[in-house]
Design an enzyme around this catalytic site. Structure first.
Site, mmCIF file in Angstrom:
data_model
loop_
_atom_site.group_PDB
_atom_site.id
_atom_site.type_symbol
_atom_site.label_atom_id
_atom_site.label_comp_id
_atom_site.label_asym_id
_atom_site.label_seq_id
_atom_site.Cartn_x
_atom_site.Cartn_y
_atom_site.Cartn_z
ATOM 1 N N SER A 27 -13.354 -4.538 0.489
ATOM 2 C CA SER A 27 -12.479 -4.273 1.622
ATOM 3 C C SER A 27 -11.161 -4.968 1.331
ATOM 4 C CB SER A 27 -13.116 -4.831 2.898
ATOM 5 O OG SER A 27 -12.457 -4.325 4.029
ATOM 6 N N GLU A 28 -10.049 -4.221 1.327
ATOM 7 C CA GLU A 28 -8.809 -4.807 0.791
ATOM 8 C C GLU A 28 -8.223 -5.925 1.653
ATOM 9 O OE1 GLU A 28 -8.949 -1.336 1.283
ATOM 10 O OE2 GLU A 28 -7.103 -0.664 2.256
ATOM 11 N N ASN A 29 -8.757 -6.111 2.859
ATOM 12 C CA ASN A 29 -8.305 -7.246 3.660
ATOM 13 C C ASN A 29 -9.001 -8.541 3.260
ATOM 14 O OD1 ASN A 29 -10.564 -5.821 4.798
ATOM 15 N ND2 ASN A 29 -10.439 -7.155 6.572
#
Lengths: 229, 226
Positions: B54-56
């Site tokens: 998840s890029e966060n």
């Protein structure tokens, strides 16, 4: 030992009109809620805000927006905010949209003394129009300059009196890199503990990047509550 | 109330997601975009060990939380509350995109508005409409080892979305490896687009008719594939 501000108003007392601020968070997660509220109450305006998103209509940076305190926003995604849309379309605010990885790296580079770098993101797209590119090993890259800020407002889960910080889960996001890229970094922490309480090996932001601390309870509003049955 | 149309729509998304799941190999690190790509996780075969990024700032997305394990500080890139899988890791946003740009993600499955015959992807803005931002899409298309785009084969007006050239502003140029739609699987090759699978209910000719870009047909094209 770092200064612990006595109030939120005191924590942001030296932020003036026209300042450039980095504000941590992804969506509503990891935003310094009380520092943002203090900016709303202080009423400083013409701010340049560097943040991945811009809150929602009635929470987070959306409050500054509603109060017309933002002149320019630099972000990667600004959906979920009708007032934002209105101000952007009417030209009341200037919006600079940047790929999220480029935004993160511009901030990281800014805090690490790197003035610019090349990235493949955006090559061949409208954001690369009339900008400097360079070919390395047969592939084209776009030149991106780093970002710093007058102030960085960040959220940590715990801070110690030396300014060392740790974060909770995905509330880390942009906070550590913004801490390093702010000339004055103000960390709002859910809890402030004595120096030596946090294990040195678990520190995620070393205290050298943090100039001022304040403790604050967070509302932690959930944007999209998804649960399994 | 669920109407017939909702049922049809749902099954189309499901059909695409189920087929896209087959792109994911055991041991892969995978980034799933927002929308149909997120649904792919629901169909992951139990015998595959897969780590979802998840890029966060999370490697190891788990299922949605039960009510009593919900943590407001734990979300995916679509801002939904999630859990972390066993063996997960958290990191900051620059690290997250470092692992994306650095070629460490085996596969990214992304949504699309248009794909061109050369593998250009447009999925972030429609001129004249409010621009919400590209998020991490422009970084992902250059970083992941393989880019699979999942989308409806045609738009709401039944017009092709696979075009000779994209009409919308690009997210990335020559970045797509494979397109999976409700009707077909199409590979982007140096010779052009190659039809490799046709979904139940469609023929090769029917796919050609609803695809604007030139389509080569693989010798071993699979009919009734999904």
């Amino acid at each position: 030992m770092k200064t612990i501000a006595a109030s939120y108003a005191e924590a942001i007392a030296d932020i003036q009109d026209g300042a450039t601020l980095m504000v941590g968070g992804f969506g509503l997660v990891g935003i310094p809620e009380n520092l943002i509220t203090a900016l709303v109450e202080k009423g400083v305006k013409d701010l340049t805000i560097i943040s991945n998103n811009c809150g929602v209509d009635d929470f987070g940076l959306g409050l500054l927006l509603r109060n017309k305190q933002i002149r320019t926003i630099i972000a990667s995604y600004v959906g979920e905010n009708k007032e934002f849309e209105r101000q952007a379309l009417s030209g009341e605010i200037t919006v600079k949209l940047i790929p999220q990885g480029t935004l993160a790296e511009k901030i990281r580079a800014g805090g690490a003394g790197i003035p610019a770098f090349y990235t493949p993101a955006g090559v061949g797209t409208p954001i690369a129009a009339n900008r400097e590119t360079r070919v390395f090993d047969g592939k084209e890259y776009l030149l991106e300059e780093s970002l710093t800020a007058d102030f960085s407002l960040i959220l940590a889960s715990k801070a110690d009196r030396m300014g060392n910080l740790v974060y909770n889960k995905t509330a880390m996001n942009f906070n550590p890199i913004m801490a390093a890229a702010g000339r004055m970094t103000i960390a709002e922490a859910e809890e402030i503990v004595e120096a030596g309480t946090l294990s040195p090996g678990t520190i995620q932001t070393p205290g050298i990047y943090v100039q001022r601390l304040i403790a604050g309870r967070q509302t932690k509003r959930v944007e999209k509550r998804t649960v399994r049955a | 109330m669920i109407t017939n149309m909702d049922h049809t729509k749902l099954s189309v998304r499901e059909r695409i997601a189920r087929r896209a799941e087959r792109e994911i190999k055991d041991g892969f690190y995978v980034n799933l975009g927002i929308g149909i790509p997120t649904l792919v996780a629901n169909y992951l075969a139990a015998d595959k060990q897969v780590v979802l990024q998840s890029e966060n700032g999370l490697l190891g997305i788990g299922p949605y939380p039960a009510e009593d394990e919900l943590d407001p500080d734990l979300i995916n890139a679509g801002k939904e509350t999630i859990t972390a899988a066993q063996g997960a890791a958290y990191f900051h946003s620059a690290e997250s995109f470092g692992m994306i740009r650095g070629g460490h993600i085996d596969l990214a499955i992304l949504g699309g508005m248009e794909v061109s015959g050369e593998g250009d992807l447009a999925n972030w803005m429609i001129p004249g409409k409010m621009v919400k931002g590209m998020g991490g899409a422009m970084d992902l298309v250059h970083g992941a080892k393989r880019i699979v785009v999942v989308m409806d084969h045609v738009n709401k007006d039944s017009q092709p979305k696979i075009l000779r050239a994209c009409s919308l502003p690009l997210t990335g140029k020559r970045v797509v490896n494979r397109i999976i739609t409700d009707r077909a699987v199409i590979d982007v090759t140096p010779d052009g687009l190659r039809l490799v699978e046709v979904a139940s209910g469609y023929t090769v000719e029917a796919i050609k008719a609803c695809t604007e870009a030139e389509l080569l047909v693989a010798e071993d094209v699979v009919l009734d594939a999904f």
